[in-house]
Design an enzyme around this catalytic site. Sequence first.
Site, short mmCIF file in Angstrom:
data_model
loop_
_atom_site.label_atom_id
_atom_site.label_comp_id
_atom_site.label_asym_id
_atom_site.label_seq_id
_atom_site.Cartn_x
_atom_site.Cartn_y
_atom_site.Cartn_z
N ASP A 171 0.68 -1.28 -0.12
CA ASP A 171 -0.08 0.05 -0.14
C ASP A 171 0.91 1.29 0.01
OD1 ASP A 171 -1.92 -1.69 0.31
OD2 ASP A 171 -2.93 -1.25 2.16
N GLU A 403 1.51 -8.66 11.76
CA GLU A 403 1.18 -8.30 10.42
C GLU A 403 2.58 -8.12 9.70
OE1 GLU A 403 -0.83 -4.83 9.95
OE2 GLU A 403 -1.35 -5.01 7.92
C1 2M8 Z 1 -3.44 -3.83 3.86
O1 2M8 Z 1 -4.15 -2.96 2.94
C2 2M8 Z 1 -5.63 -2.61 3.32
C3 2M8 Z 1 -6.31 -1.93 2.24
O2 2M8 Z 1 -6.59 -2.93 1.37
C4 2M8 Z 1 -5.55 -1.37 4.56
O3 2M8 Z 1 -4.40 -0.92 4.97
O4 2M8 Z 1 -6.65 -0.91 4.86
C5 2M8 Z 1 -2.32 -4.33 2.87
O5 2M8 Z 1 -1.31 -4.86 3.61
C6 2M8 Z 1 -2.96 -5.30 1.88
O6 2M8 Z 1 -2.00 -6.00 1.27
C7 2M8 Z 1 -3.80 -6.63 2.55
O7 2M8 Z 1 -4.34 -7.25 1.68
C8 2M8 Z 1 -4.75 -5.84 3.63
C9 2M8 Z 1 -5.27 -6.75 4.55
O8 2M8 Z 1 -4.55 -7.77 5.10
O9 2M8 Z 1 -4.05 -4.81 4.44
#
Ligand code: 2M8
Length: 437
Positions: A171, A403
């Site tokens: 992101d 994470e």
């Molecule tokens: C993170 O992204 C989300 C948006 O999609 C967020 O920050 O709100 C990223 O690390 C993405 O790669 C991942 O799929 C998601 C959920 O783990 O979190």
Amino acid sequence: MKDLLQQRAEHVLNTNFKDEGEFTIPCENLYPFQWFWDSGLIAIGFAHYDMQKAEKEIKTLLKAQWRNGFIPHIIFHTETDSYFPGADFHRSNLHPDASSEHKSTGMTQPPVTGFVLKEMYGISENKKSTLEFIASQIDNVFDNHNYFYKNRDPQNEGLVYIYHNWESGTDNSPIWDDIWDTMNPPEYDFERRDTTHVDPEQRPSKREYDHYLHIIEIAKKHNYSDEKIAELSPFLVQDPLFNAMLIKSNESLIELYELIGGNEDKIEQLKKWQEKSITSFNDKLFDEELGAYVHYDLRNERPLRYLSSSSFSPLFANIPDSEKAETMVKVMMEKFGSDSQYLCASFDPTSDRFNPKKYWRGPVWINLNWMLYKGLKQNGFDTIAQRVKEDTIEIIENNGFFEYFDSRKEMHKDNNAGYGGNNFSWTAALLLDLLKE
Ligand code: 2M8
């Protein structure tokens, strides 16, 4: 007897599985819905001890597929305001092909489903039943690839674009800073929720979120039309990680269709895509000077010349020849592999944009490590693959199922170097897979 780490990993997955919707959240509170590439990677973990759940995960994901083959990046199965931006912001129903049953976003994520099905087959102890399940779902995945080649490749190169950093999965990578420099979005008024769950120092800034929201506003104004997005989105990038996932999934779909039998036209089509994609990938995205693959900014017609863990992901999709693979691994070890670093930082540790605490700007991520491990092994770099595996297990065992993790070894002295969300699903799922290797 299952070892303790394995039990802990299964516990994380079981707790994050939501019976009522038959899907798994990435992480309590922080990410309370179903995410596309998380779901795929989670299914690999379940496949090791509960194939039914693995199958449910994939089935639920594919049920939310749009009529044009598109698979959304978030599916909002439940109502909760612990996440921003939610269904009311994204308004997927603006697109004429969107699912009327499932609210979602109007953007996608790395297409992992093809290779996930192949992994599930490899893990399965009942190959017949797993192949039957795969046969019942595989055409949806083929349709998804068809969507990409038809709608996301305006110059017909075999390389698909992403129109949003959230589509990349990485992101707030420092690579996107170059795109933000070309934009000047309004200062929106909104309430972030992520920063109430996680230390804001470990998340993107408010100004970065203005950019993220602005691109979506443009897409919504045009009802998420692919043509209009290709014409107008300030963010239009050919991402090596995203394209490597598509290519790896093409390869798996070919193998699976061959196992199933029949489907000659689909196999032929996949082979055509595959050949074109791999050729363009090597011609356009390999940076001779840096010795690895880089992103290409299609909107401004320029390569984005930075090293990140995405630069090495093509190893997993068998894209580089042996000479390129040798070069890449050498570069990876020189820049990312010093004795003071765990493999593999998500962004070049020698760059001044590197930040080992902030999300995709430097920390180690388990999904990328898993791909890297597999890619190194497939290409014969067994010793380095082993180091990636050992580093991965060690940091999870010492810190917990976070994470992301600090890449600097000195920060791990107190076993307090896990950041972002805790009890994180793909960390648990892919650890289970690595432990079985
Ligand atoms: C993170 O992204 C989300 C948006 O999609 C967020 O920050 O709100 C990223 O690390 C993405 O790669 C991942 O799929 C998601 C959920 O783990 O979190």
